[in-house]
Design a protein around this motif. Structure first.
Motif, PDB file in Angstrom:
ATOM      1  N   GLY A 107       0.802  -1.217   0.000  1.00 52.10           N
ATOM      2  CA  GLY A 107       0.000   0.000   0.000  1.00 52.10           C
ATOM      3  C   GLY A 107       0.833   1.264   0.000  1.00 52.10           C
ATOM      4  O   GLY A 107       0.970   1.939   1.012  1.00 52.10           O
ATOM      5  N   PHE A 118      -4.931   0.686  -0.629  1.00 53.37           N
ATOM      6  CA  PHE A 118      -5.466  -0.443  -1.398  1.00 53.37           C
ATOM      7  C   PHE A 118      -6.191  -1.480  -0.540  1.00 53.37           C
ATOM      8  O   PHE A 118      -6.261  -2.651  -0.913  1.00 53.37           O
ATOM      9  CB  PHE A 118      -4.364  -1.146  -2.210  1.00 53.37           C
ATOM     10  CG  PHE A 118      -3.601  -0.237  -3.132  1.00 53.37           C
ATOM     11  CD1 PHE A 118      -4.255   0.473  -4.121  1.00 53.37           C
ATOM     12  CD2 PHE A 118      -2.233  -0.086  -2.999  1.00 53.37           C
ATOM     13  CE1 PHE A 118      -3.551   1.316  -4.976  1.00 53.37           C
ATOM     14  CE2 PHE A 118      -1.517   0.757  -3.836  1.00 53.37           C
ATOM     15  CZ  PHE A 118      -2.185   1.459  -4.834  1.00 53.37           C
ATOM     16  N   LEU A 121      -8.691  -3.659  -2.237  1.00 54.25           N
ATOM     17  CA  LEU A 121      -8.329  -3.280  -3.615  1.00 54.25           C
ATOM     18  C   LEU A 121      -8.972  -1.976  -4.055  1.00 54.25           C
ATOM     19  O   LEU A 121      -9.208  -1.745  -5.248  1.00 54.25           O
ATOM     20  CB  LEU A 121      -8.689  -4.405  -4.604  1.00 54.25           C
ATOM     21  CG  LEU A 121      -7.986  -5.748  -4.391  1.00 54.25           C
ATOM     22  CD1 LEU A 121      -8.279  -6.684  -5.545  1.00 54.25           C
ATOM     23  CD2 LEU A 121      -6.488  -5.570  -4.226  1.00 54.25           C
ATOM     24  N   MET A 124      -7.852   0.401  -7.272  1.00 58.31           N
ATOM     25  CA  MET A 124      -7.187  -0.483  -8.233  1.00 58.31           C
ATOM     26  C   MET A 124      -8.053  -0.567  -9.496  1.00 58.31           C
ATOM     27  O   MET A 124      -9.275  -0.569  -9.399  1.00 58.31           O
ATOM     28  CB  MET A 124      -6.995  -1.870  -7.641  1.00 58.31           C
ATOM     29  CG  MET A 124      -5.966  -1.947  -6.549  1.00 58.31           C
ATOM     30  SD  MET A 124      -4.298  -2.207  -7.143  1.00 58.31           S
ATOM     31  CE  MET A 124      -4.346  -3.947  -7.536  1.00 58.31           C
TER      32      MET A 124
END
Length: 499
Positions: A107, A118, A121, A124
């Motif tokens: 991260g 993140f 996620l 992303m």
């Protein structure tokens, strides 16, 4: 990939006075040129992403290898139990690595200790990572958990597997991978702004990050649980409790061998990277070399174990050879990308004797590990870290870790002792971190009677008491002959029934 430049101002003067609209023609040509350039950039991302995804699939196939190896190494009465734990290592690890683990590991931007972006996620894909990178790193995380499950096989309550697997993949392993693999990590070779001893730690595919973490975690679980019933007799002499299927052991070993070609070469994460444009030599060559060093280390370790155990015990033992092979792979994993093939032979030779020595020590200390996981992954992984600090070459280190041309390299290759110092620190901090996290976790589970099964369950086998029946049908006509398998209810260590 660098983009190519083209502009009307550059081309228009070249058309001469006979062209009606030189600027318009130049704009058209440059527009087409930009389209081609963008296609090349798109292709490079697609090639690298496909390579990483394929590597992730290979590493994930190692879970099947672990499952077969574990199943063959335990007694038949515990086969269903160990197979289920391997499945749930992947399943539980997937959820916890998705929610927490990846963020703690990668991260960025973050501090040197732990990542902080993140989670789940979020954000992303980004300019830093795509989904394929997450999948690849998840496959590594569950490999660490799979190592630990082998150490505590045949005597561990099922709930303990779920708890330690979630904790290891969601927190313990990600923090270590952040230290040594994230560009923000305090000891990472990719952290060019603040390199430990001017070099950082070169643990390319995880002899320390994966193998030592999994092996040391298993060491604490097995130590706190104690040996299996019957592993040592009343005089303290070791008694072999052999696994029930050498066939499954060999199958699992070959599957792990196959998967290691994603584990080590795949750790480049990219393949379309030219060291000098237009040449036959590029990162694709380094990927191939890494596969070769991996192969040679494993093969050498297997042969060394074969003859070494023949001298020591008088037998040609296929299970020992398989473990020796895997020990060679675990050792070469750190330096596979930065050493010459001849050095990989040395790595495998020493790894075999490290494993044999660790197993002898385990018997002396009355330590019981059905898969030899702590000895294999912990001991050979530690040797691999030292090996890298001794044999890493200047050329390969600068190619694999660019951006700092005067980076220290292997001691025996003329690179001084700074890399060795960084790697000794890596071994110490991994042992310390895993001891401070997994040790207390296993101890708490033990105190709350959630770790070890009862003596009655262990003697009967967990397949019958915890999973409803044996993994194998020994007689299809057992009811015809009046033979019935009676289900034994599970009990705690104090003899009381549990739900």
């Amino acid at each position: 990939m660098a983009s190519l430049s083209c502009s009307a101002e550059q081309l228009a003067p070249l058309f001469g006075a006979n062209v009606t609209s030189a600027a318009a023609a130049a704009d058209y040509i440059c527009g087409q040129f930009s389209v081609v350039s963008d296609k090349f950039i798109d292709t490079s991302y697609a090639v690298d992403s496909t390579y990483l995804l394929f590597s992730a699939y290979l590493v994930f196939s190692m879970q099947l290898g672990f499952a077969m190896l574990c199943a063959g190494s335990v007694r038949a009465k515990n086969t269903m139990n160990i197979m289920l734990t391997n499945v749930l290592d992947a399943a539980a690890g997937g959820i916890f690595y998705y929610v927490f683990g990846f963020a703690f590991a990668f991260g960025s931007p973050s501090n040197g200790f732990i990542g902080r972006h993140f989670f789940g996620l979020k954000e992303m894909p980004s300019s830093l990572f795509d989904y394929s990178f997450f999948l690849y790193q998840w496959a590594f995380a569950i490999a660490a958990a799979g190592i630990t499950s082998g150490s505590i096989a045949e005597r561990t309550q099922f709930v303990a597997y779920l708890i330690y697997s979630a904790f290891l993949t969601g927190f313990v392993y990600p923090v270590v991978s952040h230290w040594f693999w994230s560009t923000d990590g305090w000891a990472s070779a990719g952290n060019t702004g603040n390199l430990l001893f001017g070099s950082g730690v070169i643990d390319f595919a995880g002899s320390g990050v994966v193998h030592m973490v999994g092996g040391i975690a298993g060491l604490y679980g097995a130590l706190i649980e104690g040996p299996r019933i019957g592993r040592f007799d009343h005089t303290g002499r070791a008694v072999a409790l052999r696994g029930h299927s050498a066939t499954l052991v060999v199958l699992g070993t070959f599957l792990l061998w196959f998967g290691w070609y994603g584990f080590n070469p795949g750790s480049f994460t990219k393949i379309l990277n030219a060291y000098s444009s237009g040449s036959y030599y590029g990162q694709w060559s380094a990927v191939g070399r890494t596969a070769v060093t991996t192969t040679l280390a494993g093969c050498t370790a297997a042969l060394t174990t074969l003859f070494g155990k023949r001298i020591l015990s008088g037998h040609w033992n296929v299970t020992d050879v398989c473990n020796g092979l895997l020990g060679g792979f675990a050792a070469i994993t750190a330096g596979c990308s930065v050493v010459d093939p001849w050095a990989a032979v040395i790595c495998g030779f020493v790894a075999a004797w490290v494993l044999i020595g660790c197993n002898k020590l385990a018997e002396k200390l009355k330590y019981d590990d059905p898969l030899e996981a702590a000895q294999l992954h912990g001991g050979c992984g530690a040797w691999g870290i030292i090996f890298t600090a001794l044999f890493a070459t200047k050329k390969y280190v600068n190619e694999v870790y660019p951006g700092k041309p005067d980076r220290p390299y292997g001691l025996f290759m003329g690179g001084g002792g700074k890399l060795l110092g960084a790697h000794v620190i890596q071994i110490v901090v991994i042992i310390g971190w895993v001891s401070a996290t997994m040790g207390p976790l296993f101890y708490i589970l033990h105190k709350f009677k959630l770790l070890r099964i009862s003596e009655e369950d262990e003697m009967a086998g967990m397949d019958l008491t915890r999973h409803g029946g044996f993994a194998y049908v020994y007689d299809d006509d057992e009811h015809k002959h009046g033979i019935q398998m009676k289900r034994i209810e599970p009990t705690t260590s104090n003899g009381k029934d549990i739900i």
